[in-house]
Motif scaffolding. Structure first.
Motif, mmCIF file in Angstrom:
data_model
loop_
_atom_site.group_PDB
_atom_site.id
_atom_site.type_symbol
_atom_site.label_atom_id
_atom_site.label_comp_id
_atom_site.label_asym_id
_atom_site.label_seq_id
_atom_site.Cartn_x
_atom_site.Cartn_y
_atom_site.Cartn_z
ATOM 1 N N LEU A 151 2.180 -2.345 -16.261
ATOM 2 C CA LEU A 151 2.107 -1.449 -15.273
ATOM 3 C C LEU A 151 2.678 -0.045 -15.365
ATOM 4 C CD1 LEU A 151 2.405 -3.697 -12.016
ATOM 5 C CD2 LEU A 151 0.311 -2.212 -12.816
ATOM 6 N N LEU A 152 4.186 -0.225 -15.847
ATOM 7 C CA LEU A 152 4.806 0.944 -16.065
ATOM 8 C C LEU A 152 4.315 1.938 -17.264
ATOM 9 C CD1 LEU A 152 8.234 -0.475 -15.427
ATOM 10 C CD2 LEU A 152 6.841 0.818 -13.643
ATOM 11 N N ASP A 153 3.972 1.090 -18.443
ATOM 12 C CA ASP A 153 3.247 1.914 -19.669
ATOM 13 C C ASP A 153 2.115 2.499 -19.126
ATOM 14 O OD1 ASP A 153 5.383 0.732 -21.063
ATOM 15 O OD2 ASP A 153 4.112 -0.685 -22.225
ATOM 16 N N ARG A 154 1.261 1.893 -18.512
ATOM 17 C CA ARG A 154 -0.132 2.586 -17.994
ATOM 18 C C ARG A 154 0.193 3.793 -17.185
ATOM 19 N NH1 ARG A 154 -2.880 -0.784 -14.005
ATOM 20 N NH2 ARG A 154 -2.730 -2.461 -15.449
ATOM 21 N N TRP A 155 1.251 3.766 -16.289
ATOM 22 C CA TRP A 155 1.382 4.973 -15.355
ATOM 23 C C TRP A 155 2.325 6.119 -16.087
ATOM 24 C CZ3 TRP A 155 2.896 1.230 -11.051
ATOM 25 C CH2 TRP A 155 1.645 0.481 -10.362
ATOM 26 N N ALA A 156 3.047 5.859 -17.240
ATOM 27 C CA ALA A 156 4.079 6.421 -17.703
ATOM 28 C C ALA A 156 3.508 7.940 -18.043
ATOM 29 C CB ALA A 156 4.800 5.680 -19.303
ATOM 30 N N PRO A 157 2.415 8.001 -18.518
ATOM 31 C CA PRO A 157 2.168 9.511 -18.917
ATOM 32 C C PRO A 157 1.653 10.251 -17.580
ATOM 33 C CG PRO A 157 0.519 7.937 -19.725
ATOM 34 C CD PRO A 157 1.512 7.156 -19.079
ATOM 35 N N LEU A 158 1.646 9.741 -16.523
ATOM 36 C CA LEU A 158 1.140 10.354 -15.022
ATOM 37 C C LEU A 158 2.269 11.265 -14.549
ATOM 38 C CD1 LEU A 158 -0.774 7.411 -13.425
ATOM 39 C CD2 LEU A 158 -1.856 9.158 -14.751
ATOM 40 N N ALA A 159 2.017 12.415 -14.071
ATOM 41 C CA ALA A 159 2.966 13.222 -13.247
ATOM 42 C C ALA A 159 3.472 12.211 -11.972
ATOM 43 C CB ALA A 159 2.330 14.488 -12.763
ATOM 44 N N PRO A 160 4.642 12.650 -11.219
ATOM 45 C CA PRO A 160 5.018 11.740 -10.359
ATOM 46 C C PRO A 160 4.162 11.436 -9.486
ATOM 47 C CG PRO A 160 6.826 13.221 -11.221
ATOM 48 C CD PRO A 160 5.657 13.588 -11.897
ATOM 49 N N LEU A 161 3.436 12.425 -8.738
ATOM 50 C CA LEU A 161 2.634 12.573 -7.785
ATOM 51 C C LEU A 161 1.370 11.574 -7.990
ATOM 52 C CD1 LEU A 161 2.709 15.723 -5.798
ATOM 53 C CD2 LEU A 161 3.521 13.511 -4.936
ATOM 54 N N ASP A 162 0.860 11.808 -9.394
ATOM 55 C CA ASP A 162 -0.148 10.818 -9.832
ATOM 56 C C ASP A 162 0.255 9.330 -9.995
ATOM 57 O OD1 ASP A 162 -2.206 13.085 -9.646
ATOM 58 O OD2 ASP A 162 -1.431 13.643 -11.666
ATOM 59 N N TRP A 163 1.466 9.243 -10.555
ATOM 60 C CA TRP A 163 2.142 7.794 -10.662
ATOM 61 C C TRP A 163 2.125 7.449 -9.368
ATOM 62 C CZ3 TRP A 163 5.965 4.622 -9.154
ATOM 63 C CH2 TRP A 163 6.541 3.721 -10.193
ATOM 64 N N LEU A 164 2.723 7.878 -8.169
ATOM 65 C CA LEU A 164 2.729 7.341 -7.016
ATOM 66 C C LEU A 164 1.482 6.849 -6.421
ATOM 67 C CD1 LEU A 164 5.664 9.369 -5.658
ATOM 68 C CD2 LEU A 164 5.814 7.073 -6.056
ATOM 69 N N THR A 165 0.426 7.571 -6.686
ATOM 70 C CA THR A 165 -1.042 7.427 -6.114
ATOM 71 C C THR A 165 -1.358 6.240 -6.869
ATOM 72 O OG1 THR A 165 -1.326 9.595 -5.634
ATOM 73 C CG2 THR A 165 -3.243 8.345 -6.237
ATOM 74 N N ALA A 166 -1.279 5.989 -8.182
ATOM 75 C CA ALA A 166 -1.437 4.898 -8.791
ATOM 76 C C ALA A 166 -0.877 3.540 -8.509
ATOM 77 C CB ALA A 166 -1.646 5.096 -10.348
ATOM 78 N N TYR A 167 0.308 3.796 -7.998
ATOM 79 C CA TYR A 167 1.374 2.726 -7.507
ATOM 80 C C TYR A 167 0.475 2.319 -6.104
ATOM 81 C CZ TYR A 167 5.382 0.577 -5.262
ATOM 82 O OH TYR A 167 6.128 -0.241 -4.537
ATOM 83 N N PHE A 168 0.393 3.287 -5.361
ATOM 84 C CA PHE A 168 -0.272 2.839 -3.966
ATOM 85 C C PHE A 168 -1.659 2.185 -4.149
ATOM 86 C CE2 PHE A 168 2.779 6.002 -2.245
ATOM 87 C CZ PHE A 168 3.409 5.148 -1.368
ATOM 88 N N ASP A 169 -2.585 2.606 -5.117
ATOM 89 C CA ASP A 169 -3.696 2.050 -5.412
ATOM 90 C C ASP A 169 -3.526 0.645 -5.855
ATOM 91 O OD1 ASP A 169 -4.900 4.438 -4.753
ATOM 92 O OD2 ASP A 169 -5.292 5.031 -6.858
ATOM 93 N N TRP A 170 -2.614 0.485 -6.819
ATOM 94 C CA TRP A 170 -2.337 -0.818 -7.226
ATOM 95 C C TRP A 170 -1.969 -1.954 -6.176
ATOM 96 C CZ3 TRP A 170 2.747 -3.279 -7.676
ATOM 97 C CH2 TRP A 170 2.600 -4.234 -7.976
ATOM 98 N N LEU A 171 -1.127 -1.191 -5.102
ATOM 99 C CA LEU A 171 -0.807 -2.188 -3.905
ATOM 100 C C LEU A 171 -1.807 -2.621 -3.216
ATOM 101 C CD1 LEU A 171 2.390 -0.156 -2.864
ATOM 102 C CD2 LEU A 171 2.406 -2.339 -3.900
ATOM 103 N N LEU A 172 -2.865 -1.500 -3.069
ATOM 104 C CA LEU A 172 -4.084 -1.758 -2.192
ATOM 105 C C LEU A 172 -5.165 -2.553 -2.950
ATOM 106 C CD1 LEU A 172 -4.103 1.541 -0.472
ATOM 107 C CD2 LEU A 172 -3.613 -0.687 0.496
ATOM 108 N N LEU A 173 -4.873 -2.943 -4.078
ATOM 109 C CA LEU A 173 -6.034 -3.744 -4.803
ATOM 110 C C LEU A 173 -6.645 -4.919 -4.071
ATOM 111 C CD1 LEU A 173 -5.305 -3.339 -8.675
ATOM 112 C CD2 LEU A 173 -7.180 -2.478 -7.468
ATOM 113 N N ASP A 174 -5.574 -5.766 -3.693
ATOM 114 C CA ASP A 174 -5.879 -7.124 -3.193
ATOM 115 C C ASP A 174 -4.947 -7.467 -1.993
ATOM 116 O OD1 ASP A 174 -6.734 -9.533 -2.452
ATOM 117 O OD2 ASP A 174 -6.509 -10.392 -4.528
ATOM 118 N N PRO A 175 -5.106 -6.906 -0.828
ATOM 119 C CA PRO A 175 -4.171 -6.953 0.520
ATOM 120 C C PRO A 175 -4.064 -8.539 0.768
ATOM 121 C CG PRO A 175 -5.773 -5.307 0.970
ATOM 122 C CD PRO A 175 -6.083 -5.984 -0.471
#
Length: 185
Positions: free
Chosen positions: A69-93
């Motif tokens: 997960l962290l490697d996948r998000w590493a190239p992202l800017a902070p706000l994009d990183w956080l967006t990806a993080y929230f998207d990941w959290l919401l994948l399977d409630p």
């Protein structure tokens, strides 16, 4: 070219991780693990000398999952990183309310059991928390997103309420991330 099938050891680790996440470490016997892996209990000992060896391999798999997960998000800017993080959290409630945090639930149980691997589990959660805190700080956000998310995992799991998980994560996301400007027609 097709990828080769996972090794038997990898299949056992995967089955154990799933079983620990759904039934907890304390609620899982070696017989349960053998059944989940589709093998006789004696075969487990060919791959793992003890339950503790298997548990350490499961923690290594959790570490690998976090690394991916962290490697996948590493190239992202902070706000994009956080967006990806929230998207990941919401994948399977649904999974979030039955399994809890994919890293924290196992680590917390190990601590509660006084298991020797508890500190290794705590290190995993520290790495996870550090990554989220670093990105929120880099984005100039004051909210402790990590702690808010962990609270949502806990309460939603206790109440077995996936809708509460999804709604709460969306509220944290919407209250944390700046709104995107609306395009005018």
């Amino acid at each position: 070219m097709d990828a080769s099938p996972p090794s038997r050891r990898t299949q056992i680790i995967s089955a154990a991780l799933q079983r620990f996440r759904t039934h907890a470490v304390s609620g899982t016997t070696l017989r349960d693990l053998a059944q989940a892996a589709g093998m006789p209990i004696g075969n487990l000992y060919y791959y793992f000398k003890s339950r503790d060896d298997l548990l350490l391999a499961v923690l290594e798999e959790c570490e690998r999952e976090l690394d991916v997960l962290l490697d996948r998000w590493a190239p992202l800017a902070p706000l994009d990183w956080l967006t990806a993080y929230f998207d990941w959290l919401l994948l399977d409630p649904e999974a979030s309310t039955t399994l809890g945090c994919p890293f924290g639930t196992l680590a917390g149980e190990l601590r509660a059991l006084g298991h020797p691997a508890a500190e290794r589990g705590a290190q995993l959660v520290r790495r996870y928390r550090t990554a989220v805190v670093r990105q929120t700080a880099a984005a100039g956000i004051q909210t402790d997103v990590f702690m808010a998310v962990q609270g949502v995992y806990t309460v939603s799991r206790i109440l077995a309420d996936p809708a509460l998980f999804e709604q709460s994560i969306r509220e944290i996301r919407d209250g944390t991330l700046p709104r995107q400007p609306q395009a005018t027609l």
